[in-house]
Write an enzyme that holds these catalytic residues in place. Structure first.
Site, PDB file in Angstrom:
ATOM      1  N   HIS A   6       0.839  -1.194   0.000  1.00 30.43           N
ATOM      2  CA  HIS A   6       0.000   0.000   0.000  1.00 30.43           C
ATOM      3  C   HIS A   6       0.871   1.240   0.000  1.00 30.43           C
ATOM      4  O   HIS A   6       2.021   1.203   0.444  1.00 30.43           O
ATOM      5  CB  HIS A   6      -0.923   0.000   1.226  1.00 30.43           C
ATOM      6  CG  HIS A   6      -2.157  -0.805   1.003  1.00 30.43           C
ATOM      7  ND1 HIS A   6      -3.111  -0.452   0.075  1.00 30.43           N
ATOM      8  CD2 HIS A   6      -2.598  -1.949   1.571  1.00 30.43           C
ATOM      9  CE1 HIS A   6      -4.079  -1.342   0.095  1.00 30.43           C
ATOM     10  NE2 HIS A   6      -3.795  -2.268   0.985  1.00 30.43           N
ATOM     11  N   ARG A  30      -7.565  -9.749  -6.715  1.00 29.57           N
ATOM     12  CA  ARG A  30      -8.570  -8.782  -6.273  1.00 29.57           C
ATOM     13  C   ARG A  30      -8.849  -7.792  -7.393  1.00 29.57           C
ATOM     14  O   ARG A  30      -7.928  -7.321  -8.058  1.00 29.57           O
ATOM     15  CB  ARG A  30      -8.127  -8.026  -5.021  1.00 29.57           C
ATOM     16  CG  ARG A  30      -9.229  -7.068  -4.505  1.00 29.57           C
ATOM     17  CD  ARG A  30      -8.907  -6.481  -3.142  1.00 29.57           C
ATOM     18  NE  ARG A  30      -7.993  -5.381  -3.199  1.00 29.57           N
ATOM     19  CZ  ARG A  30      -8.207  -4.177  -2.652  1.00 29.57           C
ATOM     20  NH1 ARG A  30      -9.344  -3.929  -2.013  1.00 29.57           N
ATOM     21  NH2 ARG A  30      -7.311  -3.228  -2.725  1.00 29.57           N
ATOM     22  N   GLU A  72     -17.301  -3.033   2.090  1.00 27.85           N
ATOM     23  CA  GLU A  72     -16.411  -1.952   2.503  1.00 27.85           C
ATOM     24  C   GLU A  72     -17.112  -0.751   3.139  1.00 27.85           C
ATOM     25  O   GLU A  72     -16.691  -0.264   4.174  1.00 27.85           O
ATOM     26  CB  GLU A  72     -15.590  -1.474   1.305  1.00 27.85           C
ATOM     27  CG  GLU A  72     -14.691  -2.564   0.751  1.00 27.85           C
ATOM     28  CD  GLU A  72     -13.906  -2.100  -0.459  1.00 27.85           C
ATOM     29  OE1 GLU A  72     -12.831  -1.522  -0.275  1.00 27.85           O
ATOM     30  OE2 GLU A  72     -14.377  -2.313  -1.583  1.00 27.85           O
ATOM     31  N   ASP A  91     -12.460   1.836   4.265  1.00 24.58           N
ATOM     32  CA  ASP A  91     -13.486   2.621   3.589  1.00 24.58           C
ATOM     33  C   ASP A  91     -14.696   2.837   4.471  1.00 24.58           C
ATOM     34  O   ASP A  91     -15.330   3.888   4.416  1.00 24.58           O
ATOM     35  CB  ASP A  91     -13.889   1.935   2.278  1.00 24.58           C
ATOM     36  CG  ASP A  91     -12.852   2.154   1.194  1.00 24.58           C
ATOM     37  OD1 ASP A  91     -12.845   3.248   0.607  1.00 24.58           O
ATOM     38  OD2 ASP A  91     -12.043   1.249   0.945  1.00 24.58           O
ATOM     39  N   ARG A 109      -7.616  -5.096   7.798  1.00 23.58           N
ATOM     40  CA  ARG A 109      -7.155  -4.113   8.788  1.00 23.58           C
ATOM     41  C   ARG A 109      -5.915  -3.384   8.282  1.00 23.58           C
ATOM     42  O   ARG A 109      -5.041  -3.981   7.670  1.00 23.58           O
ATOM     43  CB  ARG A 109      -6.807  -4.798  10.108  1.00 23.58           C
ATOM     44  CG  ARG A 109      -7.926  -5.637  10.684  1.00 23.58           C
ATOM     45  CD  ARG A 109      -7.470  -6.480  11.853  1.00 23.58           C
ATOM     46  NE  ARG A 109      -7.270  -5.676  13.052  1.00 23.58           N
ATOM     47  CZ  ARG A 109      -6.138  -5.625  13.736  1.00 23.58           C
ATOM     48  NH1 ARG A 109      -5.089  -6.307  13.332  1.00 23.58           N
ATOM     49  NH2 ARG A 109      -6.047  -4.891  14.825  1.00 23.58           N
ATOM     50  N   ARG A 164      -8.443   7.348  -1.780  1.00 27.34           N
ATOM     51  CA  ARG A 164      -8.222   6.061  -1.127  1.00 27.34           C
ATOM     52  C   ARG A 164      -8.141   6.260   0.388  1.00 27.34           C
ATOM     53  O   ARG A 164      -7.609   7.252   0.872  1.00 27.34           O
ATOM     54  CB  ARG A 164      -6.934   5.422  -1.623  1.00 27.34           C
ATOM     55  CG  ARG A 164      -7.030   4.971  -3.056  1.00 27.34           C
ATOM     56  CD  ARG A 164      -5.855   4.080  -3.432  1.00 27.34           C
ATOM     57  NE  ARG A 164      -5.973   3.704  -4.821  1.00 27.34           N
ATOM     58  CZ  ARG A 164      -6.799   2.760  -5.263  1.00 27.34           C
ATOM     59  NH1 ARG A 164      -7.555   2.104  -4.421  1.00 27.34           N
ATOM     60  NH2 ARG A 164      -6.852   2.474  -6.548  1.00 27.34           N
TER      61      ARG A 164
END
Length: 954
Positions: free
Chosen positions: A171, A432, A556, A596, A638, A771
């Site tokens: 990330h 994903r 989400e 989110d 998480r 994001r």
């Protein structure tokens, strides 16, 4: 006889003296316990200072030392005049001086982390030697289970049904370069060695080696000059395997085996990855990156096995003239291509040379790379990890049957367990993608096949009908020669590569395909159809179809979480679905998104809706397990920050609703948290143990009854109030978006080369499109940490009300919830940590960056008021006036750490001001302006330093 009042008055002074003495003793004990930590920090600080003086000169060193002294005086001694002097000093630094100061304080944070990690290991070893078991350790877990009358048989049975998997993700918050991580790992090893050194000469040699590594750090750039690629992210994640996962996971299994003698322990704990397979919002992830990820992972696993087999061959030097072997062992040695006469009587060595040759051939076949050494030429690659394991079992059986049992445990047993856990794939890679992308691909396939002209415009019922019809049709949708879009070709290529990879690397290489933004049943059916198109779903839905990948919805937003139970119930009510899942392994993963949902509804509401969604899913899957044998496994998305579901994993797992764990759990490990948890092998093993201990305790010790109705009703009321207050500030306050983009480093974070994914899903400034990761990261940088607390104070204030009787009754209820309900207690514990790490004095400096001064003051005042309400509410419920009162080790860490963090924040504000006021003509080419380049570099260094200092910012 004195009265009760007299008793009280005569006892009180003694009690006061006793309490005072206890506090003094506690402080003395605390000082004694922490002396090695203080010594390590001083040593590393002194070495860093020496290196700075040597590298940058006396003047630079004295400036840094002056900043340090003022910051300590301001933070710890509460000297306001020191704060004013510090502010003036920092504002007047040149760009070059600023970069030097930021680098110095950033590296100090990195080195302090190393010292703290070492001290955690030291204290744990001390407690274990004294017979004191640590909360979250396997030893304490087994002790608790024994006290609750759970026998080894019960625990072994629970493990037979267990599946635990931490999943590493890439990330855009991982600011550390691999070169820095490697050097810091070397420093950590050297610091760890000092506890065992006794002579002055050894200590001096050790210090010289630390100095060399710190010099290396100082002369190594912290920042990347080019943006990370997906292969870079893959390699970064793999750096944690050689020292931590490949060695510590087998050690953890050995501890479990010792606690359960006579019981087989299955390989229930496995690693997972998103890197290379996570396409959601990242156009750089393709079928090629999936191949790279699986190939590199396989190479890491196989090279580890080659190293261990080589070492094992050196150790098993036994002669057949002194120690006979089993016939199977003799046959294995005879099959070896090793013909060296010097080893003619050494069957184990000959056999292992043959095993090595086969592994080397396997490495070449799967990865195209070569082994580092060859006693004989690589040949006859293994078809599967099971074949390799069978050869190792032959060696084990022979050793055990000929009085060499002692030689199994040191290396052979961990190697065998490693093969069972890591196979030839190392870690399971998830696929994903966002549901809207799947929908576009299916729509294009249907359109070209002339089956549905405009699938996207159909209502949900019609979509389900179309998809079910195609899942029951044996014919593929693809039309040869049709001109499909790049999106469709790319998505199909991913699924086809997955099918090929399962054949190549084994069944565990890819298990899940995750659907981001799951909003309806058709989102799941679309992915089943894409599996069918790619050969991953064999057969038809109405005739014994089997799917290779588990279709995992990701819920989400707040609304998605509220719909999760309904969506999954309707999905399983469709004809053929329950049978398909039962035939395909009987496992259903459901992923829950913390990030989110938090950005959508705030900290408390996010956690509450996650809790409610879990209860709804458990109720459904209790029915499905009874009827079809389909088990639920929750996957917790998480992050590092509490605002993204972060916080201690042990407490988080135990806080799950009753019946939700049942030995099954996956959870993501993200951002800076990966380094803080797993860079140090011992710390890494402790964190891995914690996941197992918490899962076992949640499964075998967790209460089966729901929380009291009064608790649930109070939580619902708090959630409603919290979400309203949060959304009022974030989404309903005019100008809040402008404030966010001005008063946090979000713009600068977007420029930093710290991830392969863009910071926003769309090219807009809407918070909805941003994001969740950079959203939380930005608030952490400016020390507000808003996603981790906003809304809670107003919610409590509203819930308690103004009526005195109601206030007292409801406060007493909240206090009982805190004491008796793990969910609520964990939530408030995390809130306590966030508030302790936030600092509105620092945050106020960032408000100066807002051009509209009236807007800046108005919004900061609203944030400050809510922060103060939240502080007051937390103290009221917990009874703790000071933050981290019940977590003294973290409080101490913050006290030592923050004086070195504050100057970085001050300088970040100053540099952002300079950078944003730059002439527009130079906006795109800092390379032509050395001063501007230094300012930009200083900002990016400050982001790195603050992230390192806060530790859980990802």
């Amino acid at each position: 006889m004195p009265s009760a009042q007299a008793k009280s008055s005569t006892r009180s002074p003694v009690a006061k003296v006793s309490k005072s003495a206890d506090k003094a003793l506690a402080r003395q004990d605390d000082t004694s316990k922490n002396k090695p930590l203080v010594e390590d920090i001083r040593l590393l600080g002194r070495i860093l200072g020496d290196v700075i003086r040597e590298q940058e000169g006396k003047e630079a060193f004295e400036l840094i030392e002056r900043v340090r002294q003022l910051s300590v005086a301001y933070r710890i001694k509460k000297d306001a005049s020191a704060g004013r002097v510090l502010d003036r000093l920092l504002k007047n630094l040149s760009a070059e001086q600023t970069v030097s100061v930021i680098r110095a304080f950033s590296y100090f944070s990195h080195l302090a982390n190393i010292a703290e990690d070492r001290h955690h290991v030291r204290r744990r070893a001390h407690h274990e030697a004294a017979g004191t078991l640590a909360e979250g350790s396997l030893a304490m877990c087994f002790e608790k289970l024994a006290r609750a009358d759970h026998r080894a048989t019960d625990i072994a049975a629970a493990l037979q049904q267990a599946y635990i998997s931490p999943v590493l993700t890439a990330h855009p918050t991982e600011v550390q370069r691999k070169s820095i991580l490697d050097a810091e790992r070397a420093v950590a090893e050297l610091v760890g060695q000092r506890d065992e050194l006794r002579s002055e000469r050894d200590l001096q040699e050790n210090e010289a080696l630390i100095r060399a590594r710190v010099t290396q750090l100082w002369q190594t750039r912290m920042l990347r000059y080019t943006k990370l690629t997906v292969p870079d992210e893959i390699d970064n994640a793999l750096t944690y395997y050689p020292a931590t996962f490949l060695r510590q996971i087998p050690r953890m299994y050995q501890e479990i085996e010792r606690a359960l003698p006579g019981h087989a322990v299955p390989s229930f704990f496995r690693m997972g990855h998103w890197i290379g397979g996570d396409r959601d919002g990242n156009p750089n992830v393709t079928a090629d990156t999936l191949k790279i990820a699986l190939t590199r992972q396989s190479e890491v696993a196989l090279r580890h096995y080659l190293t261990e087999v080589h070492a094992l061959g050196a150790e098993l030097s036994m002669s057949a003239m002194l120690a006979p072997v089993t016939p199977a062992m003799q046959a294995l040695a005879q099959r070896s291509p090793d013909t060296n006469p010097h080893r003619e009587d050494e069957p184990y060595r000959r056999a292992l040379i043959g095993v090595y040759a086969r592994l080397a051939a396997t490495l070449h076949a799967l990865t195209g790379t070569e082994a580092l050494r060859h006693a004989v030429a690589p040949q006859d690659p293994y078809a599967s990890p099971d074949d390799f394991l069978a050869d190792l079992r032959t060696v084990e059986a022979s050793l055990k049957s000929h009085h060499a049992q002692a030689l199994v445990a040191p290396r052979l047993a961990p190697l065998m367990r490693g093969v069972q856990v890591f196979g030839f794939h190392l870690a399971t890679v998830d696929l994903r993608q966002s549901s809207d992308q799947h929908e576009l691909v299916v729509a294009e396939l249907l359109r070209h096949a002339r089956l549905e002209a405009d699938y996207v415009r159909l209502d949900e019922a019609a979509k389900r009908q179309v998809l079910l019809r195609q899942l029951c049709d044996a014919r593929p949708l693809r039309v040869p020669g049709a001109a499909y879009s790049a999106l469709t070709l790319g998505e199909l290529a991913i699924f086809e590569t997955a099918a090929q990879s399962l054949q190549r690397f084994g069944r565990e290489a890819i298990r899940h395909t995750i659907i981001s933004h799951t909003e309806e049943v058709s989102d799941l059916l679309e992915v089943l159809l894409l599996q069918k198109e790619s050969g991953l779903l064999v057969g038809t839905l109405d005739e014994a179809a089997v799917a290779a990948l588990i279709v995992s919805p990701l819920f989400e937003t707040i609304e998605d979480l509220r719909q999760a139970g309904r969506i999954m119930r309707e999905f399983y009510a469709l004809p053929g679905i329950a049978g398909l899942l039962a035939r395909s392994g009987g496992e259903q993963d459901v992923m829950l998104g913390y990030s989110d949902s938090n950005k959508d509804g705030g900290f408390f509401t996010s956690n509450w809706e996650l809790y409610r969604a879990e209860i709804a899913l458990v109720a459904l899957f209790d029915e499905l397990e009874a009827a079809h044998g389909i088990r639920l496994r929750l996957f917790h998305g998480r992050g590092g920050t509490v605002g993204r579901g972060g916080g201690p994993s042990y407490q988080a797992i135990l806080a799950q609703p009753p019946g939700t764990v049942k030995g099954q759990i996956r959870l993501t490990e993200q951002g800076e948290v990966i380094a803080s948890k797993y860079a140090h092998p011992e710390i890494g093993r402790r964190n891995l143990e914690t996941l197992v201990a918490a899962t076992l305790e949640a499964t075998l010790l967790h209460p089966t009854k729901s929380a009291p109705k009064a608790f649930l009703e109070a939580a619902e009321a708090l959630s409603v109030g919290s979400m309203a207050a949060y959304r009022h500030i974030v989404y309903e306050t005019p100008g809040f978006t402008d404030y966010f983009f001005a008063a946090t480093p979000i713009r600068e974070i977007a420029e930093l080369n710290i991830g392969s994914r863009p910071a926003s899903r769309k090219a807009t400034r809407r918070i909805e499109d941003l994001r969740a990761i950079p959203w939380g990261f930005s608030w952490g940088q400016c020390r507000v940490a808003l996603p981790g607390w906003c809304g809670f104070g107003s919610a409590v204030e509203s819930y308690l009300g103004e009526d005195k009787k109601q206030h007292a009754q409801r406060l007493e209820l909240l206090q009982r919830m805190f004491k008796q309900w793990p969910f609520f207690r964990t939530l408030l514990s995390n809130l306590d940590m966030v508030l302790a790490k936030s600092d509105l004095r620092i945050a106020q400096r960032y408000v100066e960056l807002v051009e509209d001064k009236r807007l800046g003051k108005k919004i900061f005042t609203a944030i400050k008021d809510e922060w103060e309400r939240t502080q007051a509410a937390l103290s009221l419920i917990t009874g703790e006036s000071d933050r981290l009162q019940s977590n003294p080790s973290l409080a101490r860490s913050i006290e030592h750490r923050f004086p070195y963090l504050d100057p970085i924040n001050h300088l970040q504000v100053e540099l952002m001001r300079r950078y944003r006021k730059r002439p527009k003509a130079s906006a795109d080419d800092s390379a032509l302006d050395p001063t501007l380049e230094r300012v930009q570099r200083g900002i990016h260094l400050s982001i790195n330093g603050i992230a390192a200092g806060l530790r859980n910012t990802g």
